[in-house]
Design a protein around this motif. Structure first.
Motif, PDB file in Angstrom:
ATOM      1  N   ILE A 140      -6.113   2.685   1.864  1.00  0.00           N
ATOM      2  CA  ILE A 140      -6.752   1.399   2.180  1.00  0.00           C
ATOM      3  C   ILE A 140      -8.187   1.600   2.688  1.00  0.00           C
ATOM      4  CG2 ILE A 140      -5.764   1.264   4.528  1.00  0.00           C
ATOM      5  CD1 ILE A 140      -5.444  -1.783   3.940  1.00  0.00           C
ATOM      6  N   LEU A 141      -8.393   2.689   3.430  1.00  0.00           N
ATOM      7  CA  LEU A 141      -9.738   2.996   3.931  1.00  0.00           C
ATOM      8  C   LEU A 141     -10.638   3.427   2.767  1.00  0.00           C
ATOM      9  CD1 LEU A 141      -8.951   5.009   7.190  1.00  0.00           C
ATOM     10  CD2 LEU A 141     -10.036   2.769   7.050  1.00  0.00           C
ATOM     11  N   GLN A 142     -10.058   4.239   1.875  1.00  0.00           N
ATOM     12  CA  GLN A 142     -10.825   4.695   0.714  1.00  0.00           C
ATOM     13  C   GLN A 142     -11.263   3.514  -0.138  1.00  0.00           C
ATOM     14  OE1 GLN A 142      -9.545   8.014  -1.606  1.00  0.00           O
ATOM     15  NE2 GLN A 142      -8.119   8.753  -0.053  1.00  0.00           N
ATOM     16  N   ASP A 143     -10.341   2.561  -0.341  1.00  0.00           N
ATOM     17  CA  ASP A 143     -10.665   1.384  -1.169  1.00  0.00           C
ATOM     18  C   ASP A 143     -11.846   0.632  -0.570  1.00  0.00           C
ATOM     19  OD1 ASP A 143      -8.612   2.060  -2.805  1.00  0.00           O
ATOM     20  OD2 ASP A 143      -7.198   0.556  -2.040  1.00  0.00           O
ATOM     21  N   ARG A 144     -11.833   0.475   0.760  1.00  0.00           N
ATOM     22  CA  ARG A 144     -12.938  -0.233   1.424  1.00  0.00           C
ATOM     23  C   ARG A 144     -14.243   0.536   1.263  1.00  0.00           C
ATOM     24  NH1 ARG A 144     -11.470  -1.012   7.353  1.00  0.00           N
ATOM     25  NH2 ARG A 144     -13.652  -1.589   7.444  1.00  0.00           N
ATOM     26  N   LEU A 145     -14.127   1.846   1.377  1.00  0.00           N
ATOM     27  CA  LEU A 145     -15.335   2.679   1.277  1.00  0.00           C
ATOM     28  C   LEU A 145     -15.937   2.591  -0.131  1.00  0.00           C
ATOM     29  CD1 LEU A 145     -16.769   4.976   3.119  1.00  0.00           C
ATOM     30  CD2 LEU A 145     -15.818   6.499   1.413  1.00  0.00           C
ATOM     31  N   PHE A 146     -15.082   2.783  -1.163  1.00  0.00           N
ATOM     32  CA  PHE A 146     -15.582   2.793  -2.537  1.00  0.00           C
ATOM     33  C   PHE A 146     -16.178   1.433  -2.930  1.00  0.00           C
ATOM     34  CE2 PHE A 146     -12.180   6.218  -3.277  1.00  0.00           C
ATOM     35  CZ  PHE A 146     -13.084   7.230  -2.966  1.00  0.00           C
TER      36      PHE A 146
END
Ligand SMILES: Cc1cc2nc3c(=O)[nH]c(=O)nc-3n(C[C@H](O)[C@H](O)[C@H](O)COP(=O)(O)OP(=O)(O)OC[C@H]3O[C@@H](n4cnc5c(N)ncnc54)[C@H](O)[C@@H]3O)c2cc1C
Length: 324
Positions: free
Chosen positions: A187-193
């Motif tokens: 979920i953090l990666q999705d926000r970052l990308f």
């Protein structure tokens, strides 16, 4: 060699330990603080502090810690220049701690405030440019890079969270990671990308930090591509090393419950460990917030709980002496 007895023994002299001392002393606990190898804790290795409540202007970390210590001493704390090398907790209160030089500290209650240390890369320029562009705490120092170009080094939750936090200040955030995927939660990666201010440089290892501490500080981060070996410099005004923290808990291994990352486990929402009378506060039990003000807050909580524990202990001692 001497034995020092107290109602409240505090190990650690950062914001958590000194706040516990201030509250403990004012409650008549006559605390002893054993300072350890870093008197004043982590804030003594930084310069500008802009987020500790009560100061409108920028203050200096070492100055803030001197003031906290002076306040603790003023209300009756005894400060000890010593480092604890062993503790005995299993037989309950009083708890014993053994100093480096052979002194013994005995506390009816024990407050553990040994903190944590940021992990560093150990590459050239990192130390020299520390506080002059290189940092290990975006929450602490991100504000100083408003509108500027920053990089974050790492690939776990901390790195991704720090990068997302930095987008509040910077329109240009680059995450440098030595692998081709993150370990961070999806979920953090999705926000970052999805964030337009962020780009990721994969398969890149930091060789050294570039800049001159005497004239303007950091200007870039030198990296090598781990696949092609190609070298380049990524321009940056600020670089945040986000490869994790190491809590100072070796002393408590096998004596208190530690989580998978080595932090002391406390009863949620309290500083209470599983051993009655032993409390933990500050970064040593908090891998989430890691701020001076949160450390001070949990230090206060530990002192209040220690005082309550001591009051109950005293009451049972009085009853026992009276044969009731
Ligand atoms: C470079 C940097 C900049 C920062 N900037 C900010 C900022 O601007 N604002 C902010 O809120 N936070 C900032 N922080 C975070 C903040 O410093 C920490 O959250 C805070 O210091 C934690 O306090 P603590 O008392 O829990 O532990 P620490 O400050 O880590 O103190 C731990 C203490 O325990 C002692 N100790 C350890 N082992 C032993 C032992 N065996 N025996 C005796 N004593 C021992 C050490 O000597 C030390 O005194 C920064 C951190 C760093 C590294």
């Amino acid at each position: 060699m001497a034995t020092h007895k107290t109602r409240m023994l505090i190990i650690g002299s950062g914001p958590a330990g000194l706040s516990a001392a201030i509250y403990g002393a004012r409650a008549g606990m006559e605390p002893i603080v054993v300072q350890g190898l870093q008197p004043g804790g982590q804030l003594t290795i930084t310069t500008d502090v802009e987020n500790y409540p009560g100061f409108r202007d920028v203050i200096q970390g070492p100055w803030l810690m001197q003031e906290m210590e002076a306040q603790a001493v003023h209300v009756g704390t005894r400060m000890m220049w010593d480092t604890i090398v062993e503790v005995a907790l299993s037989s309950g209160s009083p708890f014993r701690a053994f100093g480096d030089g052979g002194d013994i500290y005995e506390g009816d209650t024990l407050v553990i405030a040994t903190g944590a240390q940021a992990k560093w890369l150990g590459v050239g320029g990192e130390q020299e440019l520390g506080g002059k562009g290189v940092s290990a705490c975006a929450t602490c120092d991100g504000f100083f890079y408003r509108g500027k170009k920053v990089v974050v080094i790492g690939g776990g939750n901390t790195a991704v969270e720090e990068a997302l936090y930095l987008t509040n200040h910077s329109p240009d955030v680059t995450v440098i990671h030595r692998r081709d995927s993150f370990r961070a939660e999806k979920i953090l990666q999705d926000r970052l990308f999805a964030h337009p201010a962020v780009k990721v440089v994969w398969n890149s290892q930091v060789d050294h930090f570039v800049g001159d501490p005497a004239s303007g500080g950091l200007t870039g981060v030198a990296v090598s591509d781990t696949v092609t070996g190609e070298k380049s410099v990524i321009p940056a005004d600020g670089a945040f090393v986000a490869i994790g923290h190491a809590p100072a808990t070796e002393l408590f291994n096998g004596k208190l419950e530690l989580d998978a990352n080595g932090y002391i486990v406390v009863e949620p929402g309290t500083p209470k460990t599983a051993i009655p009378g032993v409390f933990a506060c500050g970064d040593v039990m908090d891998h989430t917030y890691r701020q001076a003000v949160t450390a001070a807050g949990t230090g206060c909580m530990a002192a209040l709980d220690a005082e309550r524990f001591f009051a109950t202990l005293e009451f049972s001692r009085v009853k026992e002496a009276a044969g009731v």
